[in-house]
Design a protein around this motif. Structure first.
Motif, PDB file in Angstrom:
ATOM      1  N   ASN A 113       0.842  -1.196   0.000  1.00 57.04           N
ATOM      2  CA  ASN A 113       0.000   0.000   0.000  1.00 57.04           C
ATOM      3  C   ASN A 113       0.878   1.248   0.000  1.00 57.04           C
ATOM      4  OD1 ASN A 113      -2.378  -1.486   0.104  1.00 57.04           O
ATOM      5  ND2 ASN A 113      -2.371  -1.555   2.339  1.00 57.04           N
ATOM      6  N   THR A 114       1.984   1.162   0.731  1.00 55.92           N
ATOM      7  CA  THR A 114       2.984   2.227   0.790  1.00 55.92           C
ATOM      8  C   THR A 114       4.289   1.588   1.207  1.00 55.92           C
ATOM      9  OG1 THR A 114       3.494   4.410   1.715  1.00 55.92           O
ATOM     10  CG2 THR A 114       2.489   2.797   3.202  1.00 55.92           C
ATOM     11  N   LYS A 115       5.370   2.330   1.231  1.00 58.32           N
ATOM     12  CA  LYS A 115       6.664   1.761   1.578  1.00 58.32           C
ATOM     13  C   LYS A 115       6.650   1.219   3.014  1.00 58.32           C
ATOM     14  CE  LYS A 115      10.525   3.083   0.069  1.00 58.32           C
ATOM     15  NZ  LYS A 115      11.828   3.743  -0.250  1.00 58.32           N
TER      16      LYS A 115
END
Length: 269
Positions: free
Chosen positions: A39-41
């Motif tokens: 979803n994100t880092k």
């Protein structure tokens, strides 16, 4: 003797201080083709906790989706040595870090096939063997109930042996003993027990749990499978030497029959 409160940063370099480095990596997997699970880092966290928790945090949190049957793999490094070399050595391992999510097929393709695990039982106890080893219990050939693997495979689930203060469970439900706490699952607590009582988990391997249902109510024993073979499997070898010692003198009692056959003709002498 110098205590930590007496040592400055300059002192540590001067006196050859030691250091421990944690290599998280830089998460280059984020944004790469095929890594849609993000979803994100990933989130890196470090530092001290509150006095009540009394810990030091060195962790990376996956910011994404992990579906049933998938395996999250995270390779990080701990580097110990002198403070003078800590940073330069740690940087050498940055490119070796790895974070990924594998399906069962991808997992075996990346790391190879797992080893066979077999679960055997006799009476109310059971144990395991890895590979194609035989399992014997007190020279009795036990019953082999189900087979699994050391790594996840298609259609398999983790099979646990869980104990809570004398109670045991064999199955794929990690929450079997949890108390009713609403929508929060707390597998680290045993239902109907004092808060100090904690469950003990043993991962038996990855199995089709339905095939192992016969282990319900049985007790797992680490050294269940002995090396004692069945008598038909380990026959006695003949002794390399005779089992008696010859006497030094003849017996005093003559034999009942002569030790030779009378010749038909007399001797020439």
């Amino acid at each position: 003797v110098m205590t930590t409160s007496d040592i400055t940063r300059d002192d540590m370099f001067t006196h050859g201080g030691s250091a421990l480095s944690f290599v998280h990596g830089i998460n280059p997997e984020f944004g790469q083709a095929g890594n849609s699970f993000y979803n994100t880092k990933a989130r890196m966290r470090w530092g001290l906790t509150t006095p009540a928790r009394d810990g030091t945090v060195w962790t990376t949190n996956l910011q994404g989706n992990l579906n049933p049957g998938e395996t999250y793999y995270n390779r990080k490094y701990l580097v110990s040595g002198s403070l003078d070399d800590a940073e330069s050595i740690a940087r050498e391992f940055v490119s070796e870090t790895l974070e990924n999510v594998y399906s069962t097929d991808e997992l075996s393709a990346e790391f190879g096939e797992g080893d066979l695990i077999q679960l055997h039982f006799y009476d109310d106890v059971f144990g395991a063997t890895i590979g194609h080893e035989s399992c014997w219990k007190d020279a009795i050939n036990v019953i082999t109930l189900c087979s699994g693997s050391t790594i996840p495979e298609e259609g398999s689930k983790p099979l646990y042996y869980i104990t809570c203060n004398g109670h045991s469970y064999v199955g794929d439900d990690a929450y079997n003993f949890i108390p009713d706490t609403g929508d929060k699952l707390k597998p680290h607590i045993c239902a109907n027990e004092d808060i100090s009582v904690r469950p003990i988990f043993k991962l038996l391997g990855y199995f089709d749990a339905a095939n192992c249902a016969g282990l319900s109510g049985k007790t797992y024993v680490d050294d269940f499978c002995s090396t004692t073979m069945s008598p038909t499997q380990s026959p006695h070898m003949p002794s390399p030497t005779p089992s008696f010692v010859a006497s030094d003198v003849p017996s005093d009692v003559p034999s009942n029959t002569p030790s030779f056959v009378v010749s038909d003709v007399p001797s020439d002498v």
